[in-house]
Design an enzyme around this catalytic site. Sequence first.
Site, PDB file in Angstrom:
ATOM      1  N   LYS A   1      17.067 -31.626  12.752  1.00  0.00           N
ATOM      2  CA  LYS A   1      16.432 -31.672  11.470  1.00  0.00           C
ATOM      3  C   LYS A   1      15.404 -33.007  11.351  1.00  0.00           C
ATOM      4  O   LYS A   1      14.065 -33.092  11.077  1.00  0.00           O
ATOM      5  CB  LYS A   1      17.425 -31.753  10.497  1.00  0.00           C
TER       6      LYS A   1
ATOM      7  N   LYS B   1      13.134 -44.759   9.687  1.00  0.00           N
ATOM      8  CA  LYS B   1      14.290 -43.810  10.187  1.00  0.00           C
ATOM      9  C   LYS B   1      13.750 -42.837  11.105  1.00  0.00           C
ATOM     10  O   LYS B   1      14.111 -42.539  12.393  1.00  0.00           O
ATOM     11  CB  LYS B   1      14.980 -43.124   9.164  1.00  0.00           C
TER      12      LYS B   1
ATOM     13  N   THR C   1      18.792 -38.636   5.338  1.00  0.00           N
ATOM     14  CA  THR C   1      17.534 -38.729   6.176  1.00  0.00           C
ATOM     15  C   THR C   1      16.638 -37.452   5.723  1.00  0.00           C
ATOM     16  O   THR C   1      16.890 -36.182   6.130  1.00  0.00           O
ATOM     17  CB  THR C   1      17.812 -38.613   7.560  1.00  0.00           C
TER      18      THR C   1
END
Length: 301
Positions: free
Chosen positions: A242, A174, A99
Amino acid sequence: MSEIKLKKVIVYGLGAMGRPMARNLKDHGLLIGVKNRTEGKALAIRNELGLPEFEDDEEMFSQADCVLTCVAADDDLKAVVNDFIDYLKPGSVVIDCSTVSPNTARTLADDLASKGISFMDAPVSGGVEGAKKGSLSIMVGADREQYKRASDVFAAIGSQITHMGRVGQGQSTKAVNQVMVAGVAQAVCTALAFAENCNLDMKKTIEVLSAGAAGNWFLDNRGMTMVNDEFKVGFKLNLLLKDLKICQSTAAEMDASLPLVNDSIEDYAQLIEMEHSDEDISALIRLKRMLFSPEGGASDE
Ligand code: NAP
């Protein structure tokens, strides 16, 4: 040329997600090698899966038609791509399951295109459980022809595979997913801390709510564990932090600021300061309990 399926895959990044992906690719006869920054992990998987020995990285990467990367964050991905970009044959493909930001995906796609190598962003959802079962949900950003070439690779690691559009759009999807994950965690952790302080039977509460309009995956799978103070399961909160920073900077590019994202970033940063960095995202309930009693924990009254 464009119809030739990808059959010789190297997995680069043997963390919690990469290891089971490598095993599933081996089971489907698609894995020729593995690579990891910490070499010991690669050696262990090479031995476990009986993978062939190569003289060096150059020999290994030059035999692949696909490298599947799954590393922690943007800079890590850039570092590993630099490791093999000079060894891969033109016509080969990099599939990135990490990701990272949509911008990083687009930049890498341009860098690799200059060497005749294709890139697709293929971030995943479904956690370590999904990676082990080969049932990940995969959001792909890619040229359509390259996407078709990778169908066997995706089928080995996932069960819901969706071509979202051009490079970067997998990562955009995502980011949307992570905004939703953060929002669900905020709602469920707040509600369950409230329930504890209403002195409700938590098992019954979770069962009855799961069956109604408030029911959701996070409540079903993390409800009782968080009530029992078990936070060693699932998706580590430092990874969600993150990802939320990616959501924040992507929104900033649209001149937008998302309070849900900003508040969640503050909460998870606080949990990391409290040394809960390796815990599941459901550890958020620790902060929500503190809304009811500054020491944390439910009151008995
Ligand atoms: P992890 O267990 O922490 O593994 C991270 C991997 O990245 C390790 O192989 C690590 O190598 C490598 N790495 C980190 N920094 C590096 C660097 N500078 N250079 C080279 N390699 C580096 O993480 P994970 O859970 O597998 O997650 C991998 C990716 O999948 C992340 O982007 C994460 O957000 C995403 N993801 C995770 C989940 C989940 O539930 N865990 C779910 C969906 C998506 P070393 O072994 O040498 O440290």
